[in-house]
Design an enzyme around this catalytic site. Structure first.
Site, PDB file in Angstrom:
ATOM      1  N   LYS A   5       0.826  -1.219   0.000  1.00  0.00           N
ATOM      2  CA  LYS A   5       0.000   0.000   0.000  1.00  0.00           C
ATOM      3  C   LYS A   5       0.855   1.263   0.000  1.00  0.00           C
ATOM      4  O   LYS A   5       0.764   2.117   0.893  1.00  0.00           O
ATOM      5  CB  LYS A   5      -0.966   0.019   1.179  1.00  0.00           C
TER       6      LYS A   5
HETATM    7  P1  5BU Z   1      -8.502 -11.173   6.494  1.00  0.00           P
HETATM    8  O1  5BU Z   1      -7.803 -11.964   7.514  1.00  0.00           O
HETATM    9  O2  5BU Z   1      -9.227 -12.036   5.462  1.00  0.00           O
HETATM   10  O3  5BU Z   1      -9.381 -10.097   7.047  1.00  0.00           O
HETATM   11  O4  5BU Z   1      -7.319 -10.451   5.691  1.00  0.00           O
HETATM   12  C1  5BU Z   1      -7.542  -9.531   4.675  1.00  0.00           C
HETATM   13  C2  5BU Z   1      -6.242  -9.062   4.081  1.00  0.00           C
HETATM   14  O5  5BU Z   1      -6.514  -8.157   3.032  1.00  0.00           O
HETATM   15  C3  5BU Z   1      -5.324  -8.348   5.035  1.00  0.00           C
HETATM   16  O6  5BU Z   1      -4.017  -8.710   4.714  1.00  0.00           O
HETATM   17  C4  5BU Z   1      -5.553  -6.886   4.771  1.00  0.00           C
HETATM   18  O7  5BU Z   1      -4.374  -6.133   4.955  1.00  0.00           O
HETATM   19  C5  5BU Z   1      -5.932  -6.876   3.315  1.00  0.00           C
HETATM   20  N1  5BU Z   1      -6.905  -5.814   2.949  1.00  0.00           N
HETATM   21  C6  5BU Z   1      -8.145  -5.736   3.516  1.00  0.00           C
HETATM   22  O8  5BU Z   1      -8.537  -6.542   4.321  1.00  0.00           O
HETATM   23  N2  5BU Z   1      -8.994  -4.734   3.144  1.00  0.00           N
HETATM   24  C7  5BU Z   1      -8.676  -3.799   2.233  1.00  0.00           C
HETATM   25  O9  5BU Z   1      -9.492  -2.943   1.880  1.00  0.00           O
HETATM   26  C8  5BU Z   1      -7.384  -3.906   1.663  1.00  0.00           C
HETATM   27  C9  5BU Z   1      -6.534  -4.911   2.041  1.00  0.00           C
HETATM   28 BR1  5BU Z   1      -6.922  -2.713   0.402  1.00  0.00          BR
END
Ligand code: 5BU
Length: 491
Positions: A318
């Site tokens: 990011k």
């Molecule tokens: P989760 O454990 O499924 O919640 O992880 C989601 C991943 O996607 C995590 O690594 C976040 O940094 C990434 N992410 C997110 O969740 N939402 C966003 O809007 C963005 C990235 Br951009």
């Protein structure tokens, strides 16, 4: 004198496609329907060689057709530089039509020296209904100027020639849309299905000059080109970036649209996870700055696992700074992200310079072919500050301008974020159990993100990481995301 040779026309058609002067996708048009093909000849001012060729060919056309006139006038604005070059090459004086009369002074609509009864040739870039040509003709005629002919670069074949003919103006085009489609198909740049989808749309959207459709209502217009309806195989051919083509092809052959978010803090745990889940994923997403024991050996091992299981690595960095800083953050420091991450994520907050900064972080053009960026247009976090305007501007950065060859897609939550099918929608916040975590992460099911939200790849982190058996969980997410995709494209 330049003549219009077939080779030259073909080469120009390919070049126009290459520089994104036209592209295929799902584009909102002025007339209120979505078109599978979009022309933006404004970009040619950035390519002097293309400007030169286009204007040479326009002049050759004028000579071939023996179109003599006292003046030449471009339809504002895109055609103005072209008209200028035609005027110079032909030594024919130019007239300039104002779009709005000045509120003070002369209030003239037509600038230049002329007399009633003079003749004037119109120059235009792209014609759909012909209404823009007719607006210019109307203003010229109100000054007593006679217009009988218009030379145009592209005729979209939607009724423009007939509409201007009704007003006594003959239209002569360098290219028809059919010619461009057939040339690109012959040269292997687009598929037969693209040619057919565009032809079907054009046949159904013959337009009157008032913007209404001849013999049809908007609801009945075929839209075979909507991004979410196309297969990954077809979209691979529409992608502008070599890496995006590779990712689409990988997804289609491996039959997976699952990206695993490997948010673990020990290098060995990430490698173990990648080994177990590798067969089910198209991409592994890292946050390298949460790994406590980062080392070069970790990267070497991760690259080996990625090769063995055929997935790409996305570092979810990011980036969000000015171009100069971003180029260093990308290529330098202890992580040297550019040396191993096939893809990275970046905020669009700094504008286009973020993409240019990343490109500058790579050593050469060859390296760029193997790297790409996903631009953030929306976030899954509750209460985030992104609004519609920001989304729209992000889409512009991703699809317009000269950086499309480096942008692989957009990270967003809805299919309205962008229409161009050559880009990939990456959607995080995916979990079989919907809901919100205690820090504001919002989850949707795999089926919902793919079928309702337009996700091409679903990102799953804790849905897999917290499962008793990560391998089994990855297989389940892969199966559900893939089935949802198959259902989406089969409708
Ligand atoms: P989760 O454990 O499924 O919640 O992880 C989601 C991943 O996607 C995590 O690594 C976040 O940094 C990434 N992410 C997110 O969740 N939402 C966003 O809007 C963005 C990235 Br951009």
């Amino acid at each position: 004198m330049v003549t219009k040779s077939e080779d030259q026309m073909k080469a120009l058609a390919l070049k126009l496609f290459e520089i994104n002067a036209f592209k295929f996708g799902d584009f909102k048009m002025k007339v209120g329907v979505n078109s599978p093909v979009y022309f933006d000849l404004r970009v040619i001012v950035s390519y002097p060689d293309v400007m030169q060729t286009v204007s040479d060919l326009l002049v050759a056309q004028i000579k071939e057709l023996k179109l003599s006139s006292k003046h030449v006038c471009g339809v504002p604005y895109t055609a103005l530089p072209l008209a200028t070059i035609v005027s110079l090459q032909q030594q024919t004086p130019m007239l300039v039509r104002r779009k709005e009369a000045k509120a003070y002074g002369t209030k003239k609509l037509i600038e230049g020296i002329f007399q009633a009864g003079d003749t004037c040739l119109i120059v235009e870039d792209v014609v759909t209904s012909g209404s823009s040509i007719l607006e210019t003709v109307r203003d010229l005629q109100s000054e007593g100027i006679v217009v009988t002919d218009a030379v145009v670069v592209v005729d979209r074949e939607q009724g423009g020639a007939a509409n201007v003919a009704k007003h006594g103006v003959r239209m002569h085009s360098l290219f028809t849309l059919s010619y461009l489609l057939n040339t690109l198909h012959e040269e292997g740049r687009i598929e037969r299905s693209t040619v057919d989808a565009v032809a079907k749309y054009i046949a159904a959207t013959q337009i009157n000059t008032d913007g209404s459709f001849i013999g049809g209502d908007k609801a009945s217009i075929p839209n075979d080109f909507s991004r979410t309806k196309l297969t990954y195989e077809i979209r691979a051919n529409l992608a502008k970036s070599p890496l995006t083509k590779r990712l689409f092809t990988l997804m289609a052959t491996k039959k997976t649209n699952l990206c695993l978010a490997a948010d673990l803090s020990k290098a060995d745990d990430v490698l173990d996870l990648a080994n177990k889940c590798g067969p089910y994923i198209c991409m592994l997403k890292t946050h390298v700055d949460i790994i406590e024991d980062f080392s070069e050996a970790f990267i070497t091992n991760l690259k080996t696992v990625a090769k063995k299981h055929n997935f790409l690595i996305l570092e979810d960095r990011k980036f969000a700074d000015i171009g100069n800083t971003v180029s260093q953050q990308y290529g330098k420091g202890m992580y040297k992200i550019a040396s191993w991450a096939n893809l990275v994520t970046a905020h669009t907050l700094p504008g286009r310079s973020i993409v240019q900064g990343l490109k500058a972080g790579l050593s050469n053009d060859n390296a760029r072919k193997e790297r790409g960026v996903f631009l953030l247009a929306e976030m899954s976090a509750k209460g985030n500050l992104i609004d519609e305007k920001y989304k729209e501007s992000s889409n512009k950065i991703a699809t317009e301008g000269g950086d499309a060859d480096f942008v692989s897609g957009v990270v967003c939550q809805s299919s309205t974020c962008f229409g161009f099918p050559g880009l990939i929608q990456l959607t995080p916040g995916v979990k079989i159990d919907e809901g919100v975590d205690n820090l504001g992460q919002q989850y949707q099911t795999p089926e919902h993100v793919v079928k309702e939200r337009g996700a091409d790849i679903g990102i799953v982190g804790r849905g897999i990481l917290q499962a008793a058996n990560v391998e089994k969980a990855a297989a389940t997410y892969r199966d559900r995301l893939w089935a949802a995709y198959l259902e989406r494209v089969s409708k």
